[in-house]
Design an enzyme around this catalytic site. Structure first.
Site, short mmCIF file in Angstrom:
data_model
loop_
_atom_site.label_atom_id
_atom_site.label_comp_id
_atom_site.label_asym_id
_atom_site.label_seq_id
_atom_site.Cartn_x
_atom_site.Cartn_y
_atom_site.Cartn_z
N GLY A 1 0.94 -1.20 0.04
CA GLY A 1 0.07 -0.07 -0.16
C GLY A 1 0.99 1.10 -0.14
O GLY A 1 0.46 2.39 -0.92
N THR A 2 1.98 1.35 0.74
CA THR A 2 2.95 2.17 1.01
C THR A 2 3.18 2.52 -0.76
O THR A 2 3.45 3.84 -0.90
CB THR A 2 4.20 1.69 1.55
OG1 THR A 2 3.65 1.63 2.99
CG2 THR A 2 5.24 2.99 1.78
N ASN B 1 -6.70 4.28 10.08
CA ASN B 1 -6.18 3.14 10.67
C ASN B 1 -6.05 3.21 12.31
O ASN B 1 -6.23 2.26 12.84
CB ASN B 1 -4.84 2.86 10.22
CG ASN B 1 -3.91 4.44 10.08
OD1 ASN B 1 -4.38 5.13 9.67
ND2 ASN B 1 -2.62 4.32 10.48
N GLN C 1 -7.56 0.44 4.97
CA GLN C 1 -8.34 0.18 6.35
C GLN C 1 -9.59 -0.44 6.01
O GLN C 1 -10.39 -1.14 6.83
CB GLN C 1 -7.88 0.85 7.39
CG GLN C 1 -6.70 1.33 7.93
CD GLN C 1 -5.95 -0.20 8.50
OE1 GLN C 1 -6.82 -1.12 9.01
NE2 GLN C 1 -4.86 -0.38 8.71
N SER D 1 -4.33 -2.68 0.34
CA SER D 1 -3.15 -3.63 0.48
C SER D 1 -3.77 -4.77 1.11
O SER D 1 -4.57 -5.12 1.79
CB SER D 1 -2.33 -2.84 1.75
OG SER D 1 -1.53 -3.86 2.20
N THR E 1 9.34 -7.75 -12.19
CA THR E 1 8.47 -9.35 -12.50
C THR E 1 7.49 -9.37 -11.29
O THR E 1 8.05 -9.39 -10.15
CB THR E 1 9.52 -10.36 -12.62
OG1 THR E 1 10.52 -9.91 -13.58
CG2 THR E 1 8.81 -11.65 -12.85
N CYS F 1 6.27 5.37 16.96
CA CYS F 1 7.75 5.47 17.48
C CYS F 1 8.72 5.49 16.57
O CYS F 1 8.67 4.86 15.26
CB CYS F 1 7.77 4.11 18.24
SG CYS F 1 9.31 3.94 19.09
#
Ligand code: PLP
Length: 374
Positions: A77-78, A150, A178, A198, A236, A321
């Protein structure tokens, strides 16, 4: 036994998707090859594309020639979020202040990104959106607003947003990572131009995502090479993962109602069992049926997380974090939640695999960890 309540981070693969991926992993499957095994790989890839399209309400018309939506597989997804953003470097980009880091993190590098406010319930301020779009003199405008958050699970009024964006001559991207598999996502009804999904959030493998977009738009690649995925995403294809992604999509589509009912029950049980001092983010809003972000003012989320972990319960915190420093969640910050409250936020996210018994055990641990009388 471990109680896993962190399904928004990643959920387990559906057993059928896992066994398909395992079966295909040992095989030579390059969809660009002309020979028999290449053609088989190509069939698996195109079948997965249709399965994903069906889940998003755009099936039937996807494929070569005459299609009105294109599904481009990516490795996450990123990556899909980065791909769409990279196509609008010369545009005015408007994003909400509660987007995933793969969208919001780009603001550090591109000055053309502007923020749309959200209200204290985590819903995009439509007046601010209108005002900013109206004030933009750019001929090219992209708005990127996630369907469901999320951390809080808050669901945005995406159809209304699409109408506003199009009225002002812009295009709409929605990170639906999400939402997919948890609520109905019909890209055609929502009138979204570009969307990200994702696989590992709804029973597919980690490392498989997609950018889905209306075929009337022409996009440029961020990864250049052999021209796979209609030239938009070279490299690929990981056919084993993509085939499992497709199967997970088909299963999620068939089980959506059942899954929603199961998690909704758990969410209601959890929220009614929590003490009065607990604050649930976006409680009055349209929210994902599996997500509860719980704040216990005065307590530190990191300490609570460790205590839960020691009791074999996996939840996560609303805090991000990075570089060893724990910062309060940018989502809660954008909603105007006091820093002290935000620092106490823990996220509980269910799947249909969880049980009422697990919620009961969780509540007992919760009472101990937060020193509540039973
Ligand atoms: N967008 C949202 C809203 C997410 O929650 C996530 C993952 O947590 C992503 C994007 C990134 O997806 P992936 O893990 O496939 O890179």
């Amino acid at each position: 036994m471990m109680i896993y309540f962190d399904h928004n981070a990643s959920t387990m693969m559906h057993p059928k998707a896992l066994s398909l991926m395992q079966e295909l992993s040992g095989q030579i499957l390059n969809p660009s090859s002309i020979h028999t095994s290449g053609r088989r790989a190509k069939n698996l890839l195109e079948n997965a594309r249709l399965q994903v399209a069906n889940l998003l309400g755009i099936g039937g018309k996807v494929g070569a020639g005459g299609s009105d939506y294109i599904v481009t597989f990516t490795a996450s997804g990123t990556e899909a979020n980065n791909l769409i953003m990279s196509n609008f470097r010369d545009a005015d980009i408007f994003i909400s202040a509660i987007e995933h880091l793969s969208i919001i993190g780009q603001a550090k590098y591109f000055p053309n990104i502007k923020f749309i406010k959200v209200d204290h319930n985590g819903i995009v301020d439509l007046q601010d959106l209108k005002k900013q779009l109206e004030a933009s003199g750019a001929s090219k405008k992209l708005v990127s607003i996630m369907f469901a958050n999320n951390e809080t699970g808050a669901i945005q009024p995406l159809k209304e947003i699409a109408d506003i964006v199009h009225y002002y001559g812009g295009l709409l991207h929605s990170d639906c990572v999400q939402a997919v598999g948890k609520i109905e996502v019909n890209l055609r009804d929502l009138n979204v131009d570009f969307s990200t999904i994702s696989a590992h959030k709804f029973g597919g493998p980690v490392g498989a995502g997609a950018l889905i977009y209306s075929a009337k738009h022409h996009l440029l690649p961020a990864i250049i090479g052999g021209g796979q995925e209609r030239g938009l995403r070279s490299g690929t294809e990981n056919v084993a993962a993509i085939a499992a992604f497709g199967l997970a999509a088909e299963i999620a589509q068939g089980e959506l109602g059942e899954r929603q009912r199961a998690v909704k029950k758990l969410q209601a049980l959890l929220e009614q069992s929590l003490p009065e001092s607990a604050i649930i983010a976006c409680k009055s809003e349209n929210r994902l049926p599996n997500t509860s972000l719980v704040m216990m003012p005065g307590f530190d989320a990191q300490t609570a997380l460790i205590a839960f972990d020691l009791r074999q319960v996996a939840v996560s915190s609303g805090a991000a974090c990075s570089s060893g420093k724990v910062a309060p969640s940018h989502v809660l910050g954008a909603m105007g939640v006091a820093e002290n409250d935000a620092k106490s936020a823990i996220r509980v996210s269910f799947s249909h695999y969880n049980t009422e018994e697990e919620v009961g055990i969780f509540i007992n641990h919760f009472r101990e960890i937060y020193h509540l009388e039973s």
